[in-house]
Design a protein around this motif. Sequence first.
Motif, mmCIF file in Angstrom:
data_model
loop_
_atom_site.group_PDB
_atom_site.id
_atom_site.type_symbol
_atom_site.label_atom_id
_atom_site.label_comp_id
_atom_site.label_asym_id
_atom_site.label_seq_id
_atom_site.Cartn_x
_atom_site.Cartn_y
_atom_site.Cartn_z
ATOM 1 N N GLU A 140 -18.467 56.154 -5.874
ATOM 2 C CA GLU A 140 -17.448 57.126 -5.958
ATOM 3 C C GLU A 140 -17.960 57.979 -7.098
ATOM 4 O O GLU A 140 -17.869 57.748 -8.424
ATOM 5 C CB GLU A 140 -16.029 56.707 -6.471
ATOM 6 C CG GLU A 140 -15.023 57.896 -6.471
ATOM 7 C CD GLU A 140 -13.833 57.328 -6.703
ATOM 8 O OE1 GLU A 140 -12.821 58.284 -7.281
ATOM 9 O OE2 GLU A 140 -13.300 56.233 -6.900
ATOM 10 N N LEU A 141 -18.804 59.121 -6.835
ATOM 11 C CA LEU A 141 -19.533 59.819 -7.906
ATOM 12 C C LEU A 141 -18.651 61.215 -8.010
ATOM 13 O O LEU A 141 -17.958 61.797 -7.563
ATOM 14 C CB LEU A 141 -20.819 60.364 -7.369
ATOM 15 C CG LEU A 141 -21.896 59.310 -6.722
ATOM 16 C CD1 LEU A 141 -23.243 60.092 -6.393
ATOM 17 C CD2 LEU A 141 -22.424 58.559 -8.003
ATOM 18 N N VAL A 142 -18.745 61.376 -9.568
ATOM 19 C CA VAL A 142 -17.865 62.186 -10.028
ATOM 20 C C VAL A 142 -19.022 63.114 -10.832
ATOM 21 O O VAL A 142 -19.855 62.521 -11.619
ATOM 22 C CB VAL A 142 -16.764 61.946 -10.830
ATOM 23 C CG1 VAL A 142 -16.368 63.099 -11.905
ATOM 24 C CG2 VAL A 142 -15.691 61.056 -10.285
ATOM 25 N N ILE A 143 -18.937 64.469 -10.945
ATOM 26 C CA ILE A 143 -19.868 65.344 -11.531
ATOM 27 C C ILE A 143 -19.292 66.093 -12.747
ATOM 28 O O ILE A 143 -18.097 66.224 -12.707
ATOM 29 C CB ILE A 143 -20.429 66.354 -10.556
ATOM 30 C CG1 ILE A 143 -21.983 66.799 -11.372
ATOM 31 C CG2 ILE A 143 -19.679 67.401 -10.074
ATOM 32 C CD1 ILE A 143 -22.831 67.625 -10.212
ATOM 33 N N LEU A 158 -23.854 63.017 -13.321
ATOM 34 C CA LEU A 158 -23.116 62.050 -12.326
ATOM 35 C C LEU A 158 -22.815 60.763 -12.643
ATOM 36 O O LEU A 158 -23.660 60.251 -13.085
ATOM 37 C CB LEU A 158 -24.028 62.079 -11.065
ATOM 38 C CG LEU A 158 -24.180 63.334 -10.153
ATOM 39 C CD1 LEU A 158 -25.435 63.311 -9.429
ATOM 40 C CD2 LEU A 158 -22.991 63.571 -9.258
ATOM 41 N N ASN A 190 -20.665 57.038 -11.654
ATOM 42 C CA ASN A 190 -20.185 56.315 -10.446
ATOM 43 C C ASN A 190 -19.094 55.770 -11.055
ATOM 44 O O ASN A 190 -18.910 54.517 -11.880
ATOM 45 C CB ASN A 190 -21.324 55.277 -10.258
ATOM 46 C CG ASN A 190 -21.043 54.709 -8.808
ATOM 47 O OD1 ASN A 190 -19.786 54.844 -8.115
ATOM 48 N ND2 ASN A 190 -21.928 53.985 -8.254
ATOM 49 N N GLY A 198 -23.897 69.891 -7.107
ATOM 50 C CA GLY A 198 -23.313 68.471 -6.991
ATOM 51 C C GLY A 198 -23.894 67.653 -5.633
ATOM 52 O O GLY A 198 -24.749 68.134 -5.158
ATOM 53 N N THR A 199 -23.212 66.701 -5.258
ATOM 54 C CA THR A 199 -23.525 65.928 -4.146
ATOM 55 C C THR A 199 -22.564 65.447 -3.474
ATOM 56 O O THR A 199 -21.065 65.724 -3.782
ATOM 57 C CB THR A 199 -24.173 64.498 -4.661
ATOM 58 O OG1 THR A 199 -24.797 63.712 -3.780
ATOM 59 C CG2 THR A 199 -23.283 63.915 -5.641
ATOM 60 N N PRO A 252 -19.389 62.383 -2.133
ATOM 61 C CA PRO A 252 -18.940 61.286 -2.994
ATOM 62 C C PRO A 252 -19.677 60.005 -3.114
ATOM 63 O O PRO A 252 -19.286 59.179 -3.934
ATOM 64 C CB PRO A 252 -17.440 61.035 -1.900
ATOM 65 C CG PRO A 252 -17.290 62.469 -1.217
ATOM 66 C CD PRO A 252 -18.738 62.828 -0.944
ATOM 67 N N ASP A 282 -14.606 66.354 -6.499
ATOM 68 C CA ASP A 282 -14.927 65.728 -7.950
ATOM 69 C C ASP A 282 -16.354 65.647 -8.068
ATOM 70 O O ASP A 282 -16.978 65.644 -9.076
ATOM 71 C CB ASP A 282 -14.339 64.287 -7.872
ATOM 72 C CG ASP A 282 -12.791 64.546 -8.264
ATOM 73 O OD1 ASP A 282 -12.296 65.403 -8.544
ATOM 74 O OD2 ASP A 282 -12.238 63.389 -7.962
ATOM 75 N N SER A 283 -17.309 65.606 -6.686
ATOM 76 C CA SER A 283 -18.589 65.431 -6.801
ATOM 77 C C SER A 283 -19.401 66.788 -6.504
ATOM 78 O O SER A 283 -20.738 66.807 -6.722
ATOM 79 C CB SER A 283 -19.241 64.406 -5.847
ATOM 80 O OG SER A 283 -18.964 64.772 -4.512
ATOM 81 N N TYR A 284 -18.542 67.830 -6.077
ATOM 82 C CA TYR A 284 -19.373 69.131 -5.973
ATOM 83 C C TYR A 284 -18.607 70.057 -6.256
ATOM 84 O O TYR A 284 -17.303 70.423 -5.888
ATOM 85 C CB TYR A 284 -19.729 69.148 -4.031
ATOM 86 C CG TYR A 284 -20.572 70.295 -3.875
ATOM 87 C CD1 TYR A 284 -21.919 70.230 -4.033
ATOM 88 C CD2 TYR A 284 -20.086 71.383 -3.238
ATOM 89 C CE1 TYR A 284 -22.589 71.105 -3.684
ATOM 90 C CE2 TYR A 284 -20.771 72.663 -2.924
ATOM 91 C CZ TYR A 284 -22.111 72.486 -3.105
ATOM 92 O OH TYR A 284 -22.890 73.216 -2.497
#
Length: 404
Positions: free
Chosen positions: A32-35, A55, A57, A131-132, A134, A145-147
């Motif tokens: 679960e990636l957050v940027i 980023l 995790n 971003g990327t 999730p 949250d990731s982008y």
Amino acid sequence: MRQHLRPSAALVAAAAIAAVAPVAHAEEGTPELVISTLPRATPQPGETYDQSVTLTNKGTAAADGVTFRIRLTRGLDFPETVEGCTYSTIENQVKQALCELDTVVEPGASVTTPVRFKALPKALMEAVEYGTGPTGETPGEGYGDSYKRLALTADSSADLVAVGDEAEAEPGSTVTMKATLRNDGPGWIQNQESDDQTALMVQIPPGTVATEVPKDCEPFGIDGPTGPSEPGKPRYVCSPADHTIEVGQSLTYSFTLKLNDSVQDTKGEVRATSVYDIHPAFDKNAANDTAALTIDVPGQAGSGGTTTGGGSATGGSDTGGDDNDPQPQSAGGTGTTGSTSAGTSAGGSTGGSSSSSTGSSTGGNLASTGSNGTPLLTAAAAIAAALGALLILAVRRRAGTKSS
């Protein structure tokens, strides 16, 4: 005698799999990636923005490899190419970079990557996506949250110019007029941050009715658009569907107008503004924001000329010499002057005719009021001559007295 049924080997195996399956799923987990968020900026054209994002995790499994994406609106560009990144231009001139980060991000761990771009000479209202997905995959459309997306305004401006039109038409006829909005730059325009997009306000000339209206032009009410395009309204606000105006681009809107039967020369207006009639802050030059829609009706200017000419004709009758104008005749000095200066052309006649001739040469009634100095000087000369004759007579009488 009771019979005991023994479970088959297949049933025993199925029960064992069902018992351990939830445990195996729990052990797998998911990344679960957050940027982090890029800091805001107001870059000047030519300036490079150089920041980094992190980023993290927050999941329960490692992210093995990350596809990181950056997208830039057309007033921005990448300053250089980076190894591991693929560059392209996609819809609406958006520049894109897809970068493969060959790394493993364990749960609770973080990785930092740069975000670099430069502001082009036409930069103004810009945006950056970064971003990327999730779990580290290529991100889809939309933000989370990731982008994320960063909107920024470059330290620049755009000069909006309103261009009107001029036509000639008969009462009761139909005419087509063009209203134009032009962007003289240096910045391009695309407002995606508010509902107050750049637009052109069109005031229909009085005495006419709009019978055909462009689809991008909506009727304008007290403080904003009132609905879809329709004819017959006194004022319209026109804006492109994508709210985009490039540097040097002109947006032209054609209106078909029907003149009423009693219309005279009339004039409408076009004005560079926004869809809610608020002057855009980025336009620093208001001098060219307004232009006219002018309709000349043949015969109207001629009627005005007739009125003016009537005044001239009245003056002309004063110069005719035979209108028996009592005002010039009331000045005896003027009549004498007229007899002297125009005796030949008037056949030696005096009085009204000679006074009118004087009026013709000296400006009519001005002569009789003393506004022209010539008659007064003539009268003064006559008086001086008379006084001189009296003086000579007096001297002679004195001389005769002495001699006697």
